[in-house]
Design an enzyme around this catalytic site. Structure first.
Site, PDB file in Angstrom:
ATOM      1  N   CYS A 153       1.010  -1.363  -0.198  1.00  0.00           N
ATOM      2  CA  CYS A 153      -0.050  -0.411   0.231  1.00  0.00           C
ATOM      3  C   CYS A 153       0.650   1.201  -0.032  1.00  0.00           C
ATOM      4  O   CYS A 153       1.822   1.131  -0.754  1.00  0.00           O
ATOM      5  CB  CYS A 153      -0.906  -0.268   1.067  1.00  0.00           C
ATOM      6  SG  CYS A 153      -2.374   1.188   0.787  1.00  0.00           S
TER       7      CYS A 153
ATOM      8  N   ILE B 223      -7.250  -0.145   1.278  1.00  0.00           N
ATOM      9  CA  ILE B 223      -7.754   0.696   1.984  1.00  0.00           C
ATOM     10  C   ILE B 223      -7.329   1.990   1.858  1.00  0.00           C
ATOM     11  O   ILE B 223      -5.737   2.163   1.699  1.00  0.00           O
ATOM     12  CB  ILE B 223      -7.026   0.583   3.548  1.00  0.00           C
ATOM     13  CG1 ILE B 223      -7.652  -0.648   4.235  1.00  0.00           C
ATOM     14  CG2 ILE B 223      -7.610   1.614   4.493  1.00  0.00           C
ATOM     15  CD1 ILE B 223      -6.990  -0.935   6.262  1.00  0.00           C
TER      16      ILE B 223
ATOM     17  N   HIS C 262      -3.553  -5.035   1.382  1.00  0.00           N
ATOM     18  CA  HIS C 262      -2.579  -5.171   2.853  1.00  0.00           C
ATOM     19  C   HIS C 262      -2.779  -6.990   3.265  1.00  0.00           C
ATOM     20  O   HIS C 262      -3.748  -7.388   4.118  1.00  0.00           O
ATOM     21  CB  HIS C 262      -3.437  -4.643   4.212  1.00  0.00           C
ATOM     22  CG  HIS C 262      -3.393  -2.978   3.606  1.00  0.00           C
ATOM     23  ND1 HIS C 262      -2.504  -2.524   4.680  1.00  0.00           N
ATOM     24  CD2 HIS C 262      -3.661  -1.825   3.237  1.00  0.00           C
ATOM     25  CE1 HIS C 262      -2.612  -1.536   4.283  1.00  0.00           C
ATOM     26  NE2 HIS C 262      -3.187  -1.277   3.667  1.00  0.00           N
TER      27      HIS C 262
ATOM     28  N   GLU D 108      -0.987  -8.267   5.583  1.00  0.00           N
ATOM     29  CA  GLU D 108      -0.982  -8.585   7.020  1.00  0.00           C
ATOM     30  C   GLU D 108      -2.043  -8.248   7.867  1.00  0.00           C
ATOM     31  O   GLU D 108      -2.359  -8.571   8.781  1.00  0.00           O
ATOM     32  CB  GLU D 108       0.166  -7.606   7.824  1.00  0.00           C
ATOM     33  CG  GLU D 108       0.293  -6.202   7.703  1.00  0.00           C
ATOM     34  CD  GLU D 108      -0.344  -5.278   5.901  1.00  0.00           C
ATOM     35  OE1 GLU D 108      -0.069  -5.339   5.230  1.00  0.00           O
ATOM     36  OE2 GLU D 108      -1.022  -3.796   6.648  1.00  0.00           O
TER      37      GLU D 108
HETATM   38  N1  GLN Z   1      -3.261   6.414   0.958  1.00  0.00           N
HETATM   39  C1  GLN Z   1      -1.926   6.414   1.589  1.00  0.00           C
HETATM   40  C2  GLN Z   1      -0.995   6.610   0.902  1.00  0.00           C
HETATM   41  O1  GLN Z   1      -1.241   7.329   0.273  1.00  0.00           O
HETATM   42  C3  GLN Z   1      -2.209   4.620   1.039  1.00  0.00           C
HETATM   43  C4  GLN Z   1      -3.106   3.694   2.513  1.00  0.00           C
HETATM   44  C5  GLN Z   1      -2.722   2.552   3.083  1.00  0.00           C
HETATM   45  O2  GLN Z   1      -2.065   2.954   2.631  1.00  0.00           O
HETATM   46  N2  GLN Z   1      -3.291   1.658   3.227  1.00  0.00           N
HETATM   47  O3  GLN Z   1      -0.686   6.819   1.360  1.00  0.00           O
END
Ligand code: GLN
Length: 195
Positions: free
Chosen positions: A84, A141, A177, A179
């Site tokens: 992410c 997310i 994610h 994890e």
């Molecule tokens: N939206 C976050 C970013 O741009 C990443 C989101 C996440 O790691 N769950 O840094």
């Protein structure tokens, strides 16, 4: 085997637990630890960059003297997995990044931050892995979207027909994610390659 999880911000403990579980399942002994300082990079065999907020992680990595050192290690072959926000840190091209913010630029992908739209900015979906027939539950997310792959990056995970996970030699980048589920197959995949 020594695995560090960059621990300046974000989902750190979850990655430590998932990595420990994956090591147990693979019968690898070693330690997994919270990595905050540049001195801790010495003698590590693999590194994980967690989710969180990529701008904050980048700033704190610069402040703690980690960014350039991790970039050098990645370029010289240290296995690194970013999830992410961690994927954003690894990407060579980023849409929606704060101007002048520095990143690691190790992975031949173009990502767009928070690009899944408001209604579905967080969601779960079954993914297809290239190395295993069983689907994988992906937790997204406010995830970055991989909008282009170029150079040497290869897909390892798909959501529908969209690439959501890639690898490039020693580097693995995931938009979701792994994890946050009990499924450690992606951590195992990363560790097996790192070994
Ligand atoms: N939206 C976050 C970013 O741009 C990443 C989101 C996440 O790691 N769950 O840094």
């Amino acid at each position: 085997m020594k695995v560090g999880v960059i621990g300046v911000q974000g989902a750190v403990n979850e990655h430590i637990e998932a990595t420990k579980k994956a090591m147990e399942r693979l019968n690898i002994s070693g330690e997994v630890f919270w990595l905050k300082k540049a001195e801790q990079l010495k003698n590590i065999d693999a590194l994980i960059i967690p989710g969180g907020e990529s701008t904050t992680i980048s700033r704190l990595m610069i402040k703690n003297n980690l960014l350039d050192k991790v970039k050098d290690l990645g370029e010289s072959g240290l296995p690194i997995m970013g999830t992410c926000a961690g994927l954003i840190l690894l990407a060579k091209q980023i849409e929606g990044a704060v101007r002048d913010q520095r990143f690691l630029e190790l992975l031949d992908v173009r990502v767009s931050r928070n690009a899944y739209g408001r209604q579905v900015d967080s969601f779960e979906a079954l993914l297809k892995l290239t190395f295993d027939a069983e689907p994988f539950l992906g937790v997204f997310i406010r995830a970055p979207r991989i909008i282009e792959i170029f150079g040497k990056a290869n897909p390892i995970a798909y959501y529908k027909d969209e690439v959501v996970g890639v690898e490039q030699g020693n580097i693995v980048g995931l938009a979701f994610h792994p994890e946050l589920t009990d499924d450690t197959r992606l951590h195992e995949y990363f560790l097996k390659n790192a070994f």
